[in-house]
Design an enzyme around this catalytic site. Structure first.
Site, mmCIF file in Angstrom:
data_model
loop_
_atom_site.group_PDB
_atom_site.id
_atom_site.type_symbol
_atom_site.label_atom_id
_atom_site.label_comp_id
_atom_site.label_asym_id
_atom_site.label_seq_id
_atom_site.Cartn_x
_atom_site.Cartn_y
_atom_site.Cartn_z
ATOM 1 C CD GLU A 51 -2.708 1.120 2.593
ATOM 2 O OE1 GLU A 51 -3.635 1.937 2.710
ATOM 3 O OE2 GLU A 51 -2.472 0.245 3.449
ATOM 4 C CE LYS A 133 -7.722 2.659 3.292
ATOM 5 N NZ LYS A 133 -6.591 2.546 4.226
ATOM 6 C CB CYS A 167 -5.459 -0.976 4.313
ATOM 7 S SG CYS A 167 -4.885 -1.134 6.021
#
Length: 362
Positions: A51, A133, A167
Site C-alpha cells: 500500500e 481508497k 487495507c
C-alpha cells in the site's frame, strides 16, 4: 497439466514485501524496478507491491500528534506521485519490457490533495486502472482525501480479471461485493505492514482468506516493511517504536482459502506461487455469491460508480450553448430496456430490480 487440460490458465504471482527509501523517493522507485526485474526473472506475470509504497506509507501519521505532523506531511506532498508522470512512465515501461501485470500503491498528488491510489498496469504497459481508497482509516484521514465509486471495478488484463482494495477497505463488505459482482478472478490486496503489531497480521490473514473464499478468487496480498533503522527514524520516541512493528502477512491465497506458499512475516522477500485459474470455477460451482448462491430479490447493492465531480454545469447552460450551433441538433435519447426506478436502482423493462448490483450513472 496444461497439456491435458488446455482450458487451464496458470498464472505465476509475486507478492513483494520490501522496504521503501524514506530519504530518496527515486530510491523507492529504483527498488520497485529492481523487484520487477527479479520477480519477472522467476517467471512471475502478476506482481503486487504494498500500500502507498511510492514514495512510502505515511507511518509518521500514526505516531506523531497532529500539531507535529506538518513538516512530514508537506514532505510527502513534495514526494508524491503525479498520475500520469515520471513514476508511472517508468513502471509502465517495466511492465511492457517484461510482459507482466503490476499493481502498485502510491501516494497520488492531485493539486492540493493527496490520495491513497492503487495503479494497475497491464502487460503492454497500459495503465488500466487508477483507483483511490474510498475511506482513509483513522489517522490516515488527516493525510489523504476520499476516493469515489468509480474505482470500485474490475479490469481485464493479460492474466485475467483483476480488482484491488487497500487495507481496511477489505472490512467494507459492500466494497468487496462491488468487485465480486464484476467477477474478479484475481484480487490485489495491499497493506502498509510494520504497523500496529502481530494482531494486525493475524486479522489481515483472516480477512484475505475470507475474501478469497467468498469471492471465489485468488488473493495476492503485499505488505510493506521497515528496517530497525527506519523504525527509529519514524519514531524518535522509543516508547512508540512498537507501533511500527509487526503487521506483516504477505501471502497468496487460492479460491479455496488455502495459502499457496508460506506467508511472509517480518523481513524482506518476494513470495512466488502459481495460480491455476480453473480453481475459480471449481469454487463457484459450489458457491457463487454473485450467481446461483445470491438472492438479489432480497439483498442487492446500489453502487454509484460516477467519478466525483466538483463542478456541475446546469443543464440549461449546456442547452443554451448547443443552441448557438444551428447545424447541431439535439439527439434524442434512445429508448432503453432498463430504466432507473424511483429508488435509483436499475430496473428491467418489466420494472423488476436488476440482479446483484444496481449502478447509478449520469
Amino acid at each position: 497439466m496444461s497439456e491435458t487440460r488446455p482450458e487451464t490458465r496458470i498464472v505465476r504471482a509475486a507478492a513483494i514485501q520490501i522496504a521503501p527509501d524514506l530519504d530518496r523517493p527515486e530510491g523507492t522507485l529504483e527498488r520497485v524496478l529492481n523487484a520487477v526485474d527479479e520477480a519477472a526473472a522467476k517467471g512471475a506475470r502478476f506482481l503486487v507491491f504494498p500500500e502507498t509504497f511510492v514514495p512510502y506509507y505515511p507511518y509518521f501519521s500514526f505516531v506523531l500528534p497532529p500539531a507535529l505532523q506538518g513538516a512530514e506531511h508537506l514532505k510527502l506532498y513534495e514526494r508524491a506521485v503525479a498520475v500520469p508522470g515520471p513514476v508511472t512512465q517508468a513502471v509502465s515501461a517495466a511492465a511492457r519490457r517484461h510482459g507482466v501485470v503490476i499493481v502498485l500503491g502510491v501516494n497520488e498528488r492531485d493539486h492540493g490533495s493527496l490520495y491513497n491510489a492503487q495503479l494497475i498496469f497491464d502487460a503492454d504497459g497500459t495503465l488500466k486502472l487508477k483507483r483511490r481508497k474510498i475511506t482513509p482509516t483513522y489517522h490516515e484521514r488527516m493525510i489523504w482525501g476520499q476516493g469515489d465509486g468509480a474505482g470500485l471495478t474490475v479490469v481485464e488484463t493479460a492474466v485475467g480479471r483483476v480488482g484491488a482494495l487497500a487495507c481496511w477497505e477489505h472490512y467494507n463488505p459492500l466494497a468487496r461485493y462491488a468487485l465480486m459482482a464484476r467477477h474478479e478472478e484475481i484480487h490485489a490486496a495491499q497493506f502498509p505492514g510494520s504497523l500496529v503489531g502481530q494482531i494486525f497480521a493475524d486479522q489481515m490473514e483472516v480477512t484475505i482468506r475470507h475474501h478469497a473464499l467468498e469471492a471465489a478468487c485468488f488473493v495476492v496480498n503485499a505488505t510493506g516493511w521497515l528496517t530497525d533503522a527506519q523504525v527509529a527514524q519514524v519514531c524518535p520516541d522509543e516508547r512508540l517504536r512498537g507501533a511500527c512493528r509487526g503487521g506483516n502477512c504477505t501471502a497468496i491465497v487460492s479460491p479455496e482459502g488455502k495459502h499457496l506458499a508460506e506467508p511472509l512475516g517480518p523481513g524482506e522477500g518476494i513470495l512466488i506461487a502459481d495460480m491455476d485459474l480453473a480453481l475459480v470455477t471449481k469454487r463457484k460451482r459450489m458457491m457463487d455469491s454473485v450467481g446461483h448462491y445470491a438472492r438479489p430479490e432480497l439483498l442487492s447493492l446500489l453502487h454509484d460508480d460516477r467519478p466525483a465531480a466538483f463542478v456541475h454545469q446546469p443543464a440549461g447552460a449546456q442547452t443554451a450553448s448547443r443552441s448557438l450551433d444551428h447545424e447541431q441538433q439535439p439527439v434524442p435519447d434512445e429508448p432503453s430496456p432498463r430504466a432507473a426506478g424511483r429508488d435509483g436502482a436499475d430496473r428491467d423493462a418489466d420494472g423488476a430490480p436488476d440482479q446483484r448490483v444496481a449502478i447509478l450513472r449520469r
